[in-house]
Design an enzyme around this catalytic site. Sequence first.
Site, mmCIF file in Angstrom:
data_model
loop_
_atom_site.group_PDB
_atom_site.id
_atom_site.type_symbol
_atom_site.label_atom_id
_atom_site.label_comp_id
_atom_site.label_asym_id
_atom_site.label_seq_id
_atom_site.Cartn_x
_atom_site.Cartn_y
_atom_site.Cartn_z
ATOM 1 N N GLU A 306 0.819 -1.210 0.000
ATOM 2 C CA GLU A 306 0.000 0.000 0.000
ATOM 3 C C GLU A 306 0.859 1.270 0.000
ATOM 4 O O GLU A 306 0.598 2.212 0.740
ATOM 5 C CB GLU A 306 -0.937 0.004 1.216
ATOM 6 C CG GLU A 306 -1.901 -1.170 1.195
ATOM 7 C CD GLU A 306 -2.963 -1.121 2.283
ATOM 8 O OE1 GLU A 306 -2.662 -0.613 3.373
ATOM 9 O OE2 GLU A 306 -4.077 -1.590 2.028
ATOM 10 N N ASP A 380 -8.054 -9.041 3.786
ATOM 11 C CA ASP A 380 -7.832 -7.910 4.689
ATOM 12 C C ASP A 380 -8.879 -7.824 5.797
ATOM 13 O O ASP A 380 -9.759 -6.959 5.739
ATOM 14 C CB ASP A 380 -7.844 -6.610 3.867
ATOM 15 C CG ASP A 380 -7.384 -5.424 4.676
ATOM 16 O OD1 ASP A 380 -7.076 -5.603 5.862
ATOM 17 O OD2 ASP A 380 -7.338 -4.311 4.112
ATOM 18 N N GLU A 408 -12.602 -2.512 12.117
ATOM 19 C CA GLU A 408 -12.657 -1.729 10.881
ATOM 20 C C GLU A 408 -13.751 -2.225 9.939
ATOM 21 O O GLU A 408 -14.471 -1.432 9.338
ATOM 22 C CB GLU A 408 -11.293 -1.802 10.190
ATOM 23 C CG GLU A 408 -11.253 -1.077 8.861
ATOM 24 C CD GLU A 408 -9.872 -1.140 8.207
ATOM 25 O OE1 GLU A 408 -8.949 -1.719 8.791
ATOM 26 O OE2 GLU A 408 -9.755 -0.597 7.100
HETATM 27 C C1 BDP Z 1 -6.193 -2.134 6.027
HETATM 28 C C2 BDP Z 1 -6.498 -0.791 6.587
HETATM 29 C C3 BDP Z 1 -5.329 0.151 6.469
HETATM 30 C C4 BDP Z 1 -4.094 -0.505 7.041
HETATM 31 C C5 BDP Z 1 -3.862 -1.830 6.374
HETATM 32 C C6 BDP Z 1 -2.706 -2.600 6.970
HETATM 33 O O1 BDP Z 1 -7.604 -0.241 5.917
HETATM 34 O O2 BDP Z 1 -5.662 1.329 7.124
HETATM 35 O O3 BDP Z 1 -2.995 0.317 6.913
HETATM 36 O O4 BDP Z 1 -4.990 -2.636 6.518
HETATM 37 O O5 BDP Z 1 -2.964 -3.577 7.648
HETATM 38 O O6 BDP Z 1 -7.198 -2.994 6.429
HETATM 39 O O7 BDP Z 1 -1.556 -2.247 6.759
#
Ligand code: BDP
Length: 719
Positions: A306, A380, A408
């Site tokens: 990401e 996720d 989340e």
């Molecule tokens: C996702 C979240 C994000 C996190 C990412 C992670 O939306 O904010 O940074 O995981 O685990 O679920 O790095």
Amino acid sequence: MTARRTSFIAILLLAVITPCHAEDGYRLWLRFDKVGDEHIRVAYLRQASRATVDGDSPVLNTVAKELTAGLTGLLGQPVPLVAEAGVAPGLIAGVWGASALVARYVSQADVQGLQPEGFLITQKEGQLIITALDERGVLYGAFFLLRHMQLLEPVEGIHILQNPKVKLRVLNHWDNLDRTVERGYAGFSIWNWHELPEYLDVRYTDYARANASIGINGAVVTNVNANALVFRHDYLEKAAALAGVFRPYGIKLYLTARFSAPIELGGLDTADPLDPRVQQWWKKKAEEVYRLIPDFGGFLVKANSEGQPGPQDYGRSHADGANMLADALAPFGGIVMWRAFIYSHEAPGDRAKQAYDEFVPLDGQFRANVLIQAKNGPIDFQPREPIHPLFGAMKKAPLMMEFQITKEYLGQGTHLVGLASLYEEVLQADTYARGKGSIVAKVADGTLYGQALTGMAGVANIGTARNWTGNLFGQADWYAFGRLAWDPYLSADIIFREWAEMAFTHAPAALDAIVWMLSGSYETCVRYMTPLGLHHIMAAGHHYGPGPWVDNMSRADWNSTYYHRADEQGLGFNRSESGSGALLQYAPGFRQQYADMDKCPEQYLLWFHHVPWNHRMHSGRTLWEELCWQYHQGASEVTALREKWRSVKAYIDEERYEQVNMHLAIQEKEARWWRDACLAYFKEFSRMEIPPGLEKPKHSLEYYESLEFPYAPGIRPRW
Ligand code: BDP
């Protein structure tokens, strides 16, 4: 019975069950109110009206403080700390081998079977003894005994020996240095970087004791989307002050390491892990950290995921990156938790396959002080995912489970969802890696392949909210994580009951009701959000609420449409051999169960298959009818949750009762919103009506699509 007598009894009853003071949830499961049952209290008094903690050290002083405070509360009278419990019955705590007093009662044979951090609680010659091979073990023993009494269990003849099954039991705070919390729904970060290191908020201590009480022994205090600034000397001094508060509670502090820190902070022109200058920078940094924090735990790293920097930016592998950091920490005993939550920028085929594809070939190349930290599922933290294919597939590198405690994708701050059920489902799932029975718990505790280093991480749900977790029932998730990290084989229902009894009440009717609410709530949430294996259909950005229509994100795999693949024929992502092939990453025994659309357990049906709308489900309904039924069932179960909560009103203090009541009202509304928005959307593809007897969506699809939530946590208002 006369009317007068009846009303007298009613008043008496009311007096017994009406709590006398308001509570705000701050005390968590550590309330230690006086034991109401006189028989039990007197039995405890006989054994624990005085305590001796043999030894003087920060951790043992914590033991003394916690035992006397806890017992004083439970017994309803001051429990003094005495130099030696001696002749009369009393409580003695000390490290075996270091305490002559303990050695008087406990033999070498008694402590056989004890491992580091484990404890023995036993009764010998009228003394109640807590002992362990190390101080942390004594601390966990003390908290165990207090819990045992909070649960009104007998101490007469007690003999309990426990060892933690997982070594590193760590909370991951996604806390930014500006005190915002990524995916936090309980206010701001509890770490006040501005006032540290001088001002030590009492919350830091209360946080540490809550963690210690459930066996958590590590905390990563910064976000995985890391800021290099935390490695600047002034920040490290602040972190050291926090570590100083944690230390007497047996908790190590960890930091997230931004891979490009040598550039941002060190002024280098590269962060290439094979560049000697970069290696040297991290070595020096590690030395500096350990000078300030001698028991520093190590680094958690999110790299090449990401948009975060990582070794691949220099053509190096995850192993190159992790090993470079591991080498810097090794001289001091530190470890690296290297995250497997990665998916490439190019976003090729199926995102669910990427971590496996990248990490399995590297197995065997990681240093001994590296753990690979993988989320429970391959995408996720979705409401329900099959287990991550890495579980069972990494045979050499220890695989560290990462659960999300903050919700989340499971209702954020407003929904009551007992996550212990999710954790249990994952830990009990069979990888089939070494034949039937190769459950994930065996990966977590290292027994599947005999790994010595083991760990479990939980993304914290803690914030500045007075009750710590915002949603009061979020406390149960924090509690559950700690309990399962200690023993991944525990059942969710036992954990729910423990928590409910300590947080609320011993009254059987109320207890049953609360446990009932918790234990059904996970399935309920899956039903009204993502039934039958649907996933990643939430709104974009803040992830609050439904958004199955999301199709305009910059990356294909950020779109809901990428995951549900609804079309006129059907619904779901074909990950079988004829589709993306993600199923092939699992062991044969696992594959077999899911390969055939007709036999695939329906909870994962749409995860693994693209299923025709008129496919016959086990219930006899078609897929479309079943989808409608599940969404409706989920929403109506929330109504049942609300009713159940009403039934416990008389047993709960008003303040906490109302907190939960208000959230349940929101949850009910939001469950219907999920149901209606998703069905209004999927209906466009199935081209079928909502079956008779079920409510039709209240509004048009356009209405649901037009909703905006500038106030949802995790988003900056645009106006
Ligand atoms: C996702 C979240 C994000 C996190 C990412 C992670 O939306 O904010 O940074 O995981 O685990 O679920 O790095």
